[in-house]
Design a protein around this motif. Structure first.
Motif, mmCIF file in Angstrom:
data_model
loop_
_atom_site.group_PDB
_atom_site.id
_atom_site.type_symbol
_atom_site.label_atom_id
_atom_site.label_comp_id
_atom_site.label_asym_id
_atom_site.label_seq_id
_atom_site.Cartn_x
_atom_site.Cartn_y
_atom_site.Cartn_z
ATOM 1 N N ALA A 143 0.823 -1.209 0.000
ATOM 2 C CA ALA A 143 0.000 0.000 0.000
ATOM 3 C C ALA A 143 0.858 1.260 0.000
ATOM 4 C CB ALA A 143 -0.947 0.002 1.200
ATOM 5 N N ALA A 144 2.058 1.200 0.594
ATOM 6 C CA ALA A 144 2.950 2.364 0.609
ATOM 7 C C ALA A 144 3.469 2.696 -0.785
ATOM 8 C CB ALA A 144 4.121 2.124 1.569
ATOM 9 N N LEU A 145 3.309 1.780 -1.728
ATOM 10 C CA LEU A 145 3.752 2.016 -3.109
ATOM 11 C C LEU A 145 2.647 2.577 -3.994
ATOM 12 C CD1 LEU A 145 5.742 -1.291 -3.658
ATOM 13 C CD2 LEU A 145 6.651 0.958 -3.051
ATOM 14 N N THR A 146 1.513 2.912 -3.409
ATOM 15 C CA THR A 146 0.354 3.368 -4.172
ATOM 16 C C THR A 146 0.698 4.497 -5.134
ATOM 17 O OG1 THR A 146 -1.117 2.717 -2.393
ATOM 18 C CG2 THR A 146 -1.980 4.299 -3.965
ATOM 19 N N GLY A 147 1.462 5.484 -4.678
ATOM 20 C CA GLY A 147 1.797 6.636 -5.519
ATOM 21 C C GLY A 147 2.568 6.238 -6.766
ATOM 22 N N SER A 148 3.631 5.476 -6.591
ATOM 23 C CA SER A 148 4.446 5.042 -7.735
ATOM 24 C C SER A 148 3.642 4.191 -8.694
ATOM 25 C CB SER A 148 5.661 4.246 -7.252
ATOM 26 O OG SER A 148 6.515 5.060 -6.496
ATOM 27 N N LEU A 149 2.835 3.288 -8.155
ATOM 28 C CA LEU A 149 2.037 2.417 -9.014
ATOM 29 C C LEU A 149 0.977 3.201 -9.773
ATOM 30 C CD1 LEU A 149 1.675 -0.649 -6.627
ATOM 31 C CD2 LEU A 149 3.198 -0.414 -8.596
ATOM 32 N N ALA A 150 0.380 4.194 -9.136
ATOM 33 C CA ALA A 150 -0.634 5.010 -9.809
ATOM 34 C C ALA A 150 -0.009 5.825 -10.937
ATOM 35 C CB ALA A 150 -1.328 5.921 -8.805
ATOM 36 N N VAL A 151 1.167 6.396 -10.704
ATOM 37 C CA VAL A 151 1.851 7.165 -11.753
ATOM 38 C C VAL A 151 2.181 6.254 -12.934
ATOM 39 C CG1 VAL A 151 3.988 8.400 -12.309
ATOM 40 C CG2 VAL A 151 2.765 8.917 -10.195
ATOM 41 N N ALA A 152 2.683 5.062 -12.650
ATOM 42 C CA ALA A 152 3.043 4.127 -13.719
ATOM 43 C C ALA A 152 1.811 3.672 -14.500
ATOM 44 C CB ALA A 152 3.774 2.931 -13.121
ATOM 45 N N SER A 153 0.754 3.331 -13.787
ATOM 46 C CA SER A 153 -0.463 2.868 -14.446
ATOM 47 C C SER A 153 -1.040 3.954 -15.349
ATOM 48 C CB SER A 153 -1.482 2.459 -13.380
ATOM 49 O OG SER A 153 -2.661 2.016 -13.976
ATOM 50 N N ARG A 154 -1.018 5.185 -14.867
ATOM 51 C CA ARG A 154 -1.530 6.299 -15.674
ATOM 52 C C ARG A 154 -0.661 6.510 -16.915
ATOM 53 N NH1 ARG A 154 -1.256 12.066 -16.061
ATOM 54 N NH2 ARG A 154 -3.296 12.925 -16.521
ATOM 55 N N ALA A 155 0.654 6.389 -16.760
ATOM 56 C CA ALA A 155 1.559 6.572 -17.910
ATOM 57 C C ALA A 155 1.301 5.524 -18.979
ATOM 58 C CB ALA A 155 3.012 6.514 -17.441
ATOM 59 N N VAL A 156 1.105 4.277 -18.561
ATOM 60 C CA VAL A 156 0.824 3.207 -19.520
ATOM 61 C C VAL A 156 -0.501 3.478 -20.231
ATOM 62 C CG1 VAL A 156 0.279 0.749 -19.739
ATOM 63 C CG2 VAL A 156 2.222 1.480 -18.345
ATOM 64 N N ALA A 157 -1.514 3.875 -19.467
ATOM 65 C CA ALA A 157 -2.821 4.139 -20.071
ATOM 66 C C ALA A 157 -2.763 5.304 -21.050
ATOM 67 C CB ALA A 157 -3.857 4.412 -18.974
ATOM 68 N N LYS A 158 -2.057 6.375 -20.680
ATOM 69 C CA LYS A 158 -1.972 7.555 -21.555
ATOM 70 C C LYS A 158 -1.171 7.275 -22.816
ATOM 71 C CE LYS A 158 -1.553 11.710 -20.251
ATOM 72 N NZ LYS A 158 -2.515 12.722 -20.471
ATOM 73 N N ALA A 159 -0.238 6.323 -22.758
ATOM 74 C CA ALA A 159 0.602 6.027 -23.925
ATOM 75 C C ALA A 159 -0.213 5.450 -25.074
ATOM 76 C CB ALA A 159 1.726 5.066 -23.537
ATOM 77 N N VAL A 166 6.535 0.807 -30.198
ATOM 78 C CA VAL A 166 7.686 0.520 -29.342
ATOM 79 C C VAL A 166 7.814 1.651 -28.329
ATOM 80 C CG1 VAL A 166 10.185 0.202 -29.260
ATOM 81 C CG2 VAL A 166 8.876 -0.704 -31.198
ATOM 82 N N ALA A 167 7.926 1.277 -27.067
ATOM 83 C CA ALA A 167 8.092 2.271 -25.996
ATOM 84 C C ALA A 167 9.463 2.098 -25.378
ATOM 85 C CB ALA A 167 7.025 2.078 -24.932
ATOM 86 N N LEU A 168 10.008 3.187 -24.908
ATOM 87 C CA LEU A 168 11.301 3.160 -24.231
ATOM 88 C C LEU A 168 11.094 3.654 -22.809
ATOM 89 C CD1 LEU A 168 14.406 2.922 -24.262
ATOM 90 C CD2 LEU A 168 14.467 5.285 -25.062
ATOM 91 N N VAL A 169 11.461 2.838 -21.830
ATOM 92 C CA VAL A 169 11.394 3.228 -20.424
ATOM 93 C C VAL A 169 12.819 3.564 -20.011
ATOM 94 C CG1 VAL A 169 10.847 2.495 -18.077
ATOM 95 C CG2 VAL A 169 9.413 1.743 -19.992
ATOM 96 N N VAL A 179 6.086 0.713 -14.476
ATOM 97 C CA VAL A 179 5.600 0.845 -15.854
ATOM 98 C C VAL A 179 5.724 -0.490 -16.569
ATOM 99 C CG1 VAL A 179 6.191 1.833 -18.111
ATOM 100 C CG2 VAL A 179 5.903 3.331 -16.143
ATOM 101 N N LEU A 180 6.852 -1.164 -16.367
ATOM 102 C CA LEU A 180 7.050 -2.453 -17.038
ATOM 103 C C LEU A 180 6.079 -3.516 -16.529
ATOM 104 C CD1 LEU A 180 10.946 -2.556 -17.108
ATOM 105 C CD2 LEU A 180 9.393 -2.023 -18.999
ATOM 106 N N ALA A 181 5.658 -3.406 -15.276
ATOM 107 C CA ALA A 181 4.767 -4.402 -14.676
ATOM 108 C C ALA A 181 3.293 -4.018 -14.756
ATOM 109 C CB ALA A 181 5.148 -4.607 -13.213
ATOM 110 N N GLY A 184 -1.517 -3.734 -19.082
ATOM 111 C CA GLY A 184 -1.515 -3.062 -20.385
ATOM 112 C C GLY A 184 -0.130 -2.948 -20.972
ATOM 113 N N SER A 185 0.897 -3.140 -20.147
ATOM 114 C CA SER A 185 2.258 -3.040 -20.678
ATOM 115 C C SER A 185 2.709 -4.361 -21.284
ATOM 116 C CB SER A 185 3.243 -2.596 -19.590
ATOM 117 O OG SER A 185 3.336 -3.578 -18.570
ATOM 118 N N SER A 186 1.901 -5.413 -21.152
ATOM 119 C CA SER A 186 2.313 -6.731 -21.662
ATOM 120 C C SER A 186 2.429 -6.739 -23.182
ATOM 121 C CB SER A 186 1.330 -7.808 -21.200
ATOM 122 O OG SER A 186 0.036 -7.528 -21.702
#
Length: 190
Positions: A143-159, A166-169, A179-181, A184-186
């Protein structure tokens, strides 16, 4: 209480007064706090961070002339309610929150002085309307990782990448790895 403070690019553990909740505020006992890359960046390059936030937002993120209390990716347990609170969550409830205090002059939790301790403290202040209870089945450390996971999930969705894109992280810090996990990034080529 103990709190991790930074001043003049030095980090130390110090004794500071317990936080006192203002109207609409809650004291929480910190259960977990993630180390965010922005915390590390602020230690090494605080003046540059302030210049960037001043240019983008018109305010400096931190007052570098005094100690700064970091930690904005956290899980806490409700310990005490201040005045003018609804008290809808029982004492002991695990919560996360946007790292801000809804005051006349808003405060960015995790970038203030010891009077607004961040998650690298034993206790901290949060605004009651921003509290989100952590479901029982979610581990506190996750749960303490909520912020990082939310930012990553939003970035994947917006992409909005398709199977032939091809995306470059760049960078494999907490957000890059998330972002890799992220769902939608699969379809991305790794």
């Amino acid at each position: 209480m103990r709190s991790v403070l930074m001043q003049d690019r030095e980090v130390r553990v110090a004794e500071v007064p317990d936080p006192e909740p203002g109207p609409g505020e809650v004291v929480v006992d910190v259960l977990a706090c993630g180390v965010c890359g922005s915390d590390l960046h602020c230690v090494a390059h605080g003046a540059d961070v302030n210049a960037a936030t001043r240019n983008a937002l018109g305010v400096e993120l931190m007052d570098l002339s005094r100690p700064v209390s970091f930690g904005h990716e956290f899980v806490g347990a409700v310990a005490e309610y201040g005045a003018n609170t609804q008290q809808t969550l029982p004492v002991g409830t695990r919560v996360v929150s946007m790292a801000a205090l809804l005051r006349e002059t808003p405060a960015f939790v995790g970038f203030c002085g010891p009077e607004v301790p961040g998650g690298y403290s034993e206790r901290m202040l949060l605004s009651e309307p921003l509290l989100m209870p952590v479901p029982d089945h979610v581990d506190t450390a996750i749960a303490a990782l909520t912020g990082s996971l939310a930012v990553a999930s939003r970035a994947v969705a917006k992409a909005e990448l398709g199977p032939d894109d091809v995306a470059l992280v760049v960078g494999c810090g907490p957000i890059g790895l998330a972002v890799l996990a992220a769902p939608g990034s699969s379809t991305w080529r790794r």
